[in-house]
Design a protein around this motif. Structure first.
Motif, short mmCIF file in Angstrom:
data_model
loop_
_atom_site.label_atom_id
_atom_site.label_comp_id
_atom_site.label_asym_id
_atom_site.label_seq_id
_atom_site.Cartn_x
_atom_site.Cartn_y
_atom_site.Cartn_z
N GLU A 37 21.10 94.62 10.88
CA GLU A 37 21.33 93.29 11.43
C GLU A 37 21.09 92.11 10.49
O GLU A 37 21.99 91.18 10.53
N LYS A 38 20.35 92.24 9.59
CA LYS A 38 19.93 91.07 8.63
C LYS A 38 21.17 91.28 7.45
O LYS A 38 21.74 90.36 7.05
N TYR A 39 21.78 92.70 7.30
CA TYR A 39 22.87 92.83 6.66
C TYR A 39 23.81 92.01 6.98
O TYR A 39 24.71 91.49 6.31
N GLU A 40 24.32 92.33 7.97
CA GLU A 40 25.45 91.60 9.17
C GLU A 40 25.20 90.17 8.75
O GLU A 40 26.11 89.56 8.62
N GLU A 41 24.15 89.73 9.17
CA GLU A 41 23.78 88.20 8.93
C GLU A 41 24.21 87.68 7.68
O GLU A 41 24.92 86.50 7.61
N LEU A 42 23.79 88.44 6.71
CA LEU A 42 24.09 87.83 5.29
C LEU A 42 25.45 87.85 5.13
O LEU A 42 26.29 87.06 4.45
N ALA A 47 30.51 85.11 4.19
CA ALA A 47 32.15 84.96 4.60
C ALA A 47 32.40 83.38 5.02
O ALA A 47 33.25 82.72 4.56
N ASN A 48 31.20 82.74 6.03
CA ASN A 48 31.38 81.39 6.38
C ASN A 48 31.46 80.49 5.05
O ASN A 48 32.13 79.30 5.15
N ARG A 49 30.50 80.87 4.04
CA ARG A 49 30.21 79.82 2.85
C ARG A 49 31.68 79.78 2.21
O ARG A 49 32.18 78.85 1.78
N GLU A 50 32.31 81.02 2.07
CA GLU A 50 33.65 81.06 1.32
C GLU A 50 34.76 80.12 1.94
O GLU A 50 35.46 79.37 1.36
N PHE A 51 34.66 80.32 3.53
CA PHE A 51 35.49 79.33 4.05
C PHE A 51 35.39 77.91 4.08
O PHE A 51 36.23 76.99 3.96
N ALA A 52 34.03 77.65 4.14
CA ALA A 52 33.65 76.11 4.24
C ALA A 52 33.88 75.45 3.05
O ALA A 52 34.27 74.18 3.22
N GLU A 53 33.44 75.75 1.76
CA GLU A 53 33.51 75.14 0.62
C GLU A 53 33.71 75.97 -0.62
O GLU A 53 33.00 77.20 -0.48
N PRO A 54 34.23 75.65 -1.53
CA PRO A 54 34.31 76.41 -2.76
C PRO A 54 32.74 76.31 -3.38
O PRO A 54 32.05 75.42 -3.08
N HIS A 55 32.51 77.54 -4.05
CA HIS A 55 31.10 77.62 -4.86
C HIS A 55 30.97 76.68 -6.04
O HIS A 55 32.02 76.54 -6.97
N ARG A 56 29.88 75.98 -5.73
CA ARG A 56 29.73 75.20 -6.94
C ARG A 56 28.47 75.70 -8.05
O ARG A 56 27.54 76.20 -7.39
N PHE A 63 21.83 82.43 -0.77
CA PHE A 63 21.58 83.83 -0.09
C PHE A 63 20.41 84.59 -0.62
O PHE A 63 20.21 85.93 -0.22
N PHE A 64 19.67 84.06 -1.49
CA PHE A 64 18.58 84.67 -2.24
C PHE A 64 17.33 85.01 -1.26
O PHE A 64 17.07 86.15 -1.10
N GLU A 65 17.11 84.16 -0.18
CA GLU A 65 16.14 84.46 0.54
C GLU A 65 16.65 85.57 1.43
O GLU A 65 15.80 86.64 1.75
N LEU A 66 17.82 85.78 2.05
CA LEU A 66 18.28 86.93 2.80
C LEU A 66 18.41 88.27 1.98
O LEU A 66 18.07 89.20 2.52
N GLU A 67 18.89 87.98 0.74
CA GLU A 67 18.85 89.08 0.05
C GLU A 67 17.48 89.81 -0.41
O GLU A 67 17.43 91.00 -0.52
#
Length: 140
Positions: A37-42, A47-56, A63-67
């Motif tokens: 479940e946690k892996y799927e959440e990550l 995926a949502n971050r990639e679509f929302a805004e480009p990485h700065r 994602f450090f905490e989830l990883e």
């Protein structure tokens, strides 16, 4: 390095261990489910971050905490699997639970086997036969 002899179990010894192993298996299954479940959440968050805004490049890793949680859970799962090995039994599958106990039958090395859902251990198979080669144990 000194080689440790693998313990051999009688059908009665295996059945006596079963309640403890079932409890440990249940905990391991819960942990594995939480990990998935946690892996799927990550993955969804990435995926949502990639679509929302480009990485700065200047911001910290979101994602450090989830990883880190996933890594800790993976270590707990490894420890849980190791607990079976330290008892001399073989955890063949977490879900559904499948456990083998090394044993001897008429001087031949066999594996007494248990599958989750069975109330007691009553079957065995050869080392090379696998679960499909299960036979009723003559001691039952």
């Amino acid at each position: 390095m000194r080689r440790v002899e693998q313990p051999m179990f009688t059908i009665d010894e295996a059945n006596a261990m079963l309640p403890l192993l079932q409890e440990e298996l249940f905990k391991l299954q819960l942990l594995a489910q939480q990990f998935e479940e946690k892996y799927e959440e990550l993955q969804i968050a990435k995926a949502n971050r990639e679509f929302a805004e480009p990485h700065r490049g200047t911001e910290s890793d979101p994602f450090f905490e989830l990883e880190s949680q996933l890594e800790f859970m993976r270590m707990e799962i490894d420890l849980g699997i190791g607990n079976f090995e330290r008892r001399g039994v073989m955890l063949k599958m977490i879900n559904p639970g499948l456990i083998d106990f090394p044993s001897l039958l008429n001087g031949e090395k066999i594996l007494i086997c248990w599958k989750q859902g069975e109330t007691r251990i009553s079957h065995y198979h050869g080392y090379n036969d696998g679960f499909i080669g299960r036979k009723p144990h003559p001691g039952c």
